[in-house]
Scaffold this active site. Structure first.
Site, PDB file in Angstrom:
ATOM      1  N   ASP A  74       0.872  -1.169   0.000  1.00  0.00           N
ATOM      2  CA  ASP A  74       0.000   0.000   0.000  1.00  0.00           C
ATOM      3  C   ASP A  74       0.905   1.214   0.000  1.00  0.00           C
ATOM      4  OD1 ASP A  74      -2.951   0.718   0.096  1.00  0.00           O
ATOM      5  OD2 ASP A  74      -2.091   2.098   1.565  1.00  0.00           O
ATOM      6  N   GLY A 158       0.932   6.617 -11.862  1.00  0.00           N
ATOM      7  CA  GLY A 158       0.528   7.475 -10.748  1.00  0.00           C
ATOM      8  C   GLY A 158       1.165   8.856 -10.797  1.00  0.00           C
ATOM      9  N   ASP A 160       4.322   9.611 -10.665  1.00  0.00           N
ATOM     10  CA  ASP A 160       5.715   9.634 -11.136  1.00  0.00           C
ATOM     11  C   ASP A 160       6.054  10.865 -11.993  1.00  0.00           C
ATOM     12  OD1 ASP A 160       6.872   7.402  -9.907  1.00  0.00           O
ATOM     13  OD2 ASP A 160       6.140   6.029 -11.451  1.00  0.00           O
ATOM     14  N   LYS A 183      14.444   3.375 -11.397  1.00  0.00           N
ATOM     15  CA  LYS A 183      13.410   3.651 -10.394  1.00  0.00           C
ATOM     16  C   LYS A 183      13.466   2.604  -9.283  1.00  0.00           C
ATOM     17  CE  LYS A 183       8.518   4.160  -9.395  1.00  0.00           C
ATOM     18  NZ  LYS A 183       7.109   4.048  -9.778  1.00  0.00           N
ATOM     19  N   HIS A 188      10.758   3.985  -3.128  1.00  0.00           N
ATOM     20  CA  HIS A 188      10.100   3.548  -1.895  1.00  0.00           C
ATOM     21  C   HIS A 188       9.804   2.045  -1.940  1.00  0.00           C
ATOM     22  CE1 HIS A 188       7.356   4.626  -5.007  1.00  0.00           C
ATOM     23  NE2 HIS A 188       6.240   4.421  -4.327  1.00  0.00           N
TER      24      HIS A 188
END
Ligand SMILES: O=P(O)(O)OP(=O)(O)OP(=O)(O)OC[C@H]1O[C@@H](n2cnc3c(O)ncnc32)[C@H](O)[C@@H]1O
Ligand SMILES: [Mg+2]
Length: 206
Positions: A74, A158, A160, A183, A188
């Site tokens: 999530d 999203g 990015d 990336k 994250h």
């Protein structure tokens, strides 16, 4: 027989990243399956107050319904000038789940008068791994950067195109302008999953 791991995500681009990072970790004996490969089961709403809560909701229902170890992510973007929002609401910030252009447009409009020095933000990913024996592992990765004034780049998904990582290796490019492996090395999600490699290695051993 190779041990199986269910990746519980309905977001095709996120799923591709999860698959890529797990594959790059070299867990040879782990067969990764997606939600399309298992029987349908009722998916609980992601109503948690934190990324960790929501990752656990997704991973627990996948493990309970299939009997497979289940990994869920999530994630979202936390914008300093918005006190950490959109946060857990990132996927549906504009009111339409998964409408990336609308979400990006709304975010840009909300911080249009925020000066460059206060446009800091962090992508956050919480990943939860739930094993069939009920053992739960939750990890978190964060990626600091700044929000641009207009989208740039066409990789990723999203937010990015709006996010320029602070990392020197990104050289001022948006995360949408990074190659997929670049990336993964900084993100994250990459940082969160790196912490799960020992647990995943255990699973692969069976
Ligand atoms: O819940 P699942 O089915 O995995 O898919 P989802 O897209 O709904 O995923 P989340 O609930 O975790 O919401 C995450 C949202 O945060 C944003 N996001 C997360 N990680 C991102 C990344 O690496 N790059 C860009 N945007 C990201 C993007 O808008 C995602 O839709
Ligand atoms: Mg979701």
């Amino acid at each position: 027989m190779a041990a199986q791991l269910l990746l519980a995500s309905r977001n095709a681009k996120k799923l591709a990243e999860l698959r890529r990072v797990v594959a790059a970790a070299g867990l040879g004996d782990l067969e990764v399956v997606g939600l399309d490969d298992v029987h349908e089961y009722p998916e609980e709403p992601e109503t948690g107050a934190t990324f960790e809560d929501n990752a656990l909701i997704k991973a627990r229902s996948g493990a309970a319904a299939t009997g497979l170890p289940c990994l869920a992510d999530d994630s979202g973007i936390a914008v300093d000038a918005l006190n950490g929002m959109p946060g857990v609401l990132s996927a549906r910030w504009s009111g339409r789940h998964g409408d990336d252009p609308a979400n990006n447009e709304l975010l840009l409009a909300q911080i249009s008068d925020v000066p460059d020095e206060r446009r800091g933000a962090a992508f956050v990913s919480a990943c939860a791994l739930v094993a069939p024996d009920g053992v739960e592992t939750t990890v978190r990765g964060e990626w600091r950067g700044r929000i641009l004034r207009a989208p740039r780049g066409d990789h990723g998904f999203g937010y990015d195109p709006l996010f320029v990582p602070d990392d020197e290796a990104a050289g001022g490019r948006s995360s949408s302008e990074l190659a997929p492996e670049e990336k993964d090395a900084l993100s994250h999600r990459g940082k969160a999953l790196a912490q799960l490699v020992p647990a995943l290695t255990e699973l692969a051993r069976g």
